[in-house]
Write an enzyme that holds these catalytic residues in place. Structure first.
Site, PDB file in Angstrom:
ATOM      1  N   GLU A  93       0.801  -1.204   0.000  1.00  0.00           N
ATOM      2  CA  GLU A  93       0.000   0.000   0.000  1.00  0.00           C
ATOM      3  C   GLU A  93       0.848   1.275   0.000  1.00  0.00           C
ATOM      4  OE1 GLU A  93      -3.196   0.256   2.745  1.00  0.00           O
ATOM      5  OE2 GLU A  93      -3.912   1.847   1.419  1.00  0.00           O
ATOM      6  N   ASP A  94       1.925   1.277   0.788  1.00  0.00           N
ATOM      7  CA  ASP A  94       2.638   2.535   1.022  1.00  0.00           C
ATOM      8  C   ASP A  94       3.969   2.689   0.297  1.00  0.00           C
ATOM      9  OD1 ASP A  94       0.588   3.107   2.716  1.00  0.00           O
ATOM     10  OD2 ASP A  94       1.673   2.548   4.544  1.00  0.00           O
ATOM     11  N   ASP A 275     -17.370  -7.366  41.728  1.00  0.00           N
ATOM     12  CA  ASP A 275     -16.402  -8.229  41.031  1.00  0.00           C
ATOM     13  C   ASP A 275     -15.389  -7.418  40.230  1.00  0.00           C
ATOM     14  OD1 ASP A 275     -18.485  -7.495  39.488  1.00  0.00           O
ATOM     15  OD2 ASP A 275     -18.719  -9.401  38.454  1.00  0.00           O
TER      16      ASP A 275
END
Ligand code: MN
Length: 735
Positions: A93-94, A275
């Site tokens: 992608e980059d 709890d």
């Protein structure tokens, strides 16, 4: 004066190598011959191609893929292929690297996973239907190779852990997506640790004040809690070992997000959440003794502490759909408080923490794999091309979080359904035709309607009739995504047929009125009758709701009608809204990147007041609406329509007031109301709009609507109300 950023490149290089070696150590247990070389090759490629890139924090970009690979190896337990893919997940992608390069270097499988990761990287970027479509794509890859989703989750987790350097609006958007989709998905895949962390991190950005408040409270009582756990665990530990079991017994804190959920759900302050932790007993048992050992441990615990009979959960005999196996019980602790105890073996624990990947590892030994069934179901749902992507997303999301019940067919086969499923859901689960023609059912031999809510262990026989067809209101009867999508597509088909008829009728009618039959005219007529589409127009004509005389009426008014198309996304911008607004500039709220003064309305769902953390949402017909970032609708809006969200900030002011509500609880006492109103209208000079009071067995509960300037004003008022004798809690509520 300019400050220069000095980067010590040599030190950075050392740090990168250090992190890479840590990754190798984390993946050691799965490494086979030649694997180390593959990982090194991927690392070198990632390092070289990201070499000139830096993250928002200023750090070298390569830190990110290394960290994602580390999470994949260490926290999800994935092997070499996944580590390689994680290291390379952003390169296609980059950077200049192509998929072909990857395939040549690392083979087809790796290229395919990276292709999947690249394709879904754009999820949630543009408009909502596209986002939903992208999410569907993401699930398709899950059906293809579940590793794509697992690496995507690791990627998201690391981004969430390092979000401090992002601008605020991006933080909100990413956190919203995470809470809306990624956390449920992690839950469904059985990655409990990752799910909890994603939830906590989302909360840190979406509700920073509450997050900090709970974290602080937890920290204050840490030592006290540790002591309690030690005392509680000691006798268990002793007897467990006496009886020859090998076990690790310890206490584990619950997540901030789950504590907050409990506070909201039960409407209680932090102090009343009992709890805050769970006790875990992790047994080291050979496969053939697993179940017996779990029950042995259960018996030891319940000999020591009295169990709550309503709180026994046996996921050892029937594992959850995501593979989770464990025995849960809640017992009365020495100080009269309930304590949850979780009992499981090491194998079960690994599945609980690492989810799907661990499941895979143990697959041979388990005969019934719920997760495989689930993925099969996802495949089925996706194969229905008719389904509207947004609807699908909603239905699917609903199913991600639900617990399961187990239902028997008349022949004794076991069917898993989400909690809350009805007889009709069961029918659709058996077969689409059985569902479509269902008129009722016999549950444990008793006749029940299709809407009957099934209970765990029910035996169900479906009764059908060839005359039956799916009805619109069935959508309110079913809860499974499968049944919903089948009913919807059947209704759609029905509608299509009716529309076909209507179309012919309308064509004839228009002809008789000498109106040209074309899209433009159909649109005009639809608009005149306030119908959303021409298909609706056809349906109305077919059903006789629109007749010849109505169309004549349309003709007579036709000159006045101006054709107006649907709102387009490009109109949904701050500037688009601004041009529509006239006059009334307001000084209280600044909106948009450049903080303009624009007209707005306050959302009724969360009633923001100055000081609240807010954002603007561009609506289709109502201008900008201001919501609180912790509004119940915020996550859904930001996740689905991120492009319509605008920044908004309050301006300091004291002249205007805003309506908000306070709930006051206390011990009923003569003069209590008087003292409360004295603080409100006397000391604080705040205007009250309404006050309703309820007293029940000495407990006072009042709801007061008041006008305040901002959150600071409100907080001061709350502080002073708490000082009134008898008042035990004061909380803000919306609407
Ligand atoms: Mn990434």
């Amino acid at each position: 004066m300019k400050t220069e950023l000095v980067i010590d490149l040599e030190a950075e290089k050392q740090e990168i190598l250090k992190r890479y070696r840590a990754l190798l150590r984390a993946s050691k247990s799965t490494l086979q011959k030649g694997d180390k070389k593959e990982i090194r090759k991927a690392f070198d490629m990632a390092l070289e191609s990201h070499k000139d890139m830096r993250r928002k924090s200023g750090e070298p970009y390569i830190y990110h893929p290394i960290a994602v690979a580390q999470i994949a190896a260490e926290e999800i337990g994935l092997g070499t292929t996944s580590i390689v893919c994680a290291l390379l997940h952003d390169v296609v992608e980059d950077t200049n690297i192509t998929l072909e390069d990857i395939e040549r270097e690392f083979g087809k499988k790796t290229a395919k996973i990276i292709d999947g990761l690249t394709k879904i990287s754009g999820v949630f970027d543009t408009n909502s239907s596209l986002q939903a479509e992208n999410f569907r794509k993401m699930l398709l890859t899950l059906a293809d190779d579940v590793r794509v989703i697992l690496i995507k989750l690791a990627d998201r987790l690391h981004n969430m852990r390092t979000m401090d350097f992002m601008p605020r609006h991006k933080q909100l958007k990413i956190a919203s997506e995470t809470i809306y989709l990624y956390a449920p998905l992690a839950h469904r895949l059985g990655l409990y640790a990752i799910k909890s962390e994603l939830e906590d991190l989302s909360m840190k950005y979406l509700e920073p004040d509450t997050y900090k408040f709970i974290a602080k409270k937890l920290n204050e009582k840490k030592a006290e809690r540790a002591l309690f756990i030690k005392k509680f665990v000691e006798p268990i530990d002793e007897i467990v070992h006496e009886q020859g079991l090998v076990a690790d017994v310890y206490g584990r804190p619950k997540s901030i997000h789950s504590i907050w959920n409990k506070m909201k759900k039960k409407n209680i302050p932090f102090e009343e959440v009992y709890d805050l932790f769970a006790i875990r007993i992790i047994l080291d048992s050979p496969p053939e003794n697993e179940k017996a050992d779990c029950w042995k441990a259960y018996s030891i615990v319940t000999d020591l502490y009295r169990p709550n009979p309503d709180r026994l959960r046996d996921w050892v005999s029937s594992p959850k759909g995501n593979g989770y196996e464990s025995l849960h019980t809640t017992v009365m602790g020495p100080r009269g408080q309930w304590v949850e105890v979780q009992i499981r073996t090491q194998r079960m624990n690994e599945i609980a923490e690492k989810g799907f990947a661990a499941h895979w590892k143990y697959k041979e030994s388990s005969n019934d794999n719920g997760l495989d069934q689930w993925i099969q179901k996802v495949r089925e749902m996706l194969s229905n091309p008719e389904a509207n992507a947004l609807d699908f997303l909603d239905d699917f999301k609903m199913n991600l979080f639900s617990d399961e019940i187990f239902i028997f067919t008349p022949k004794g086969a076991l069917i898993q359904l989400p909690l809350g499923a009805t007889a009709l859901d069961f029918a659709f689960e058996i077969h689409t035709d059985v569902g479509a023609t269902c008129i009722g059912a016999k549950v444990n031999h008793k006749l029940v309607p299709i809407s009957y809510k099934l209970q765990n262990g029910d035996q169900v026989e479906i009764i059908t009739s060839s005359k039956q067809t799916p009805k619109e209101d069935w959508l309110n009867v079913v809860v499974t995504a499968k049944a919903k999508s089948k009913i919807k597509s059947s209704l759609k088909e029905e509608k299509r047929k009716i529309a076909e008829e209507g179309k012919e009728i309308l064509e004839r009618k228009l002809k008789s009125l000498k109106i040209t039959y074309n899209t433009d005219n159909l649109n005009k007529i639809s608009y005149f009758f306030k119908l959303p589409s021409t298909q609706e127009l056809f349906v109305n004509v077919a059903l006789g709701k629109i007749e010849l005389k109505d169309i004549k009426e349309y003709l007579s008014s036709e000159k006045e009608i101006e054709h107006r198309g649907p709102e387009r996304p490009e109109n949904l911008s701050v500037d688009g809204i601004k041009s529509k607004m006239k006059g009334t500039e307001s000084d209280i709220l600044l909106i948009g990147e450049d903080m303009q003064r624009i007209d707005y309305t306050l959302a009724a769902c969360c009633n923001p007041i100055p000081g609240d953390d807010v954002f603007g949402f561009i609506t289709v017909s109502d201008g900008i609406k201001i919501h609180r970032t912790n509004c119940p609708n915020a996550a859904q809006l930001m996740a689905n329509y991120g492009y319509r969200v605008v920044k908004a900030k309050w301006n300091k002011q004291k002249e205007l007031t805003f309506l908000t509500g306070l709930k006051i609880v206390g011990i009923d006492d003569v003069g209590l109301i008087n003292n409360i109103t004295k603080v409100i209208s006397g000391d604080f000079k705040v205007n009250m709009r309404s006050i309703t009071v309820d007293t029940n067995e000495g407990i006072f509960e009042g709801s007061i609507m008041i006008f305040v300037n901002d959150t600071e004003h409100l907080e001061n008022l709350i502080k002073n109300l708490l000082k009134v004798r008898g008042v035990t809690s004061v909380t803000r509520f919306d609407a």
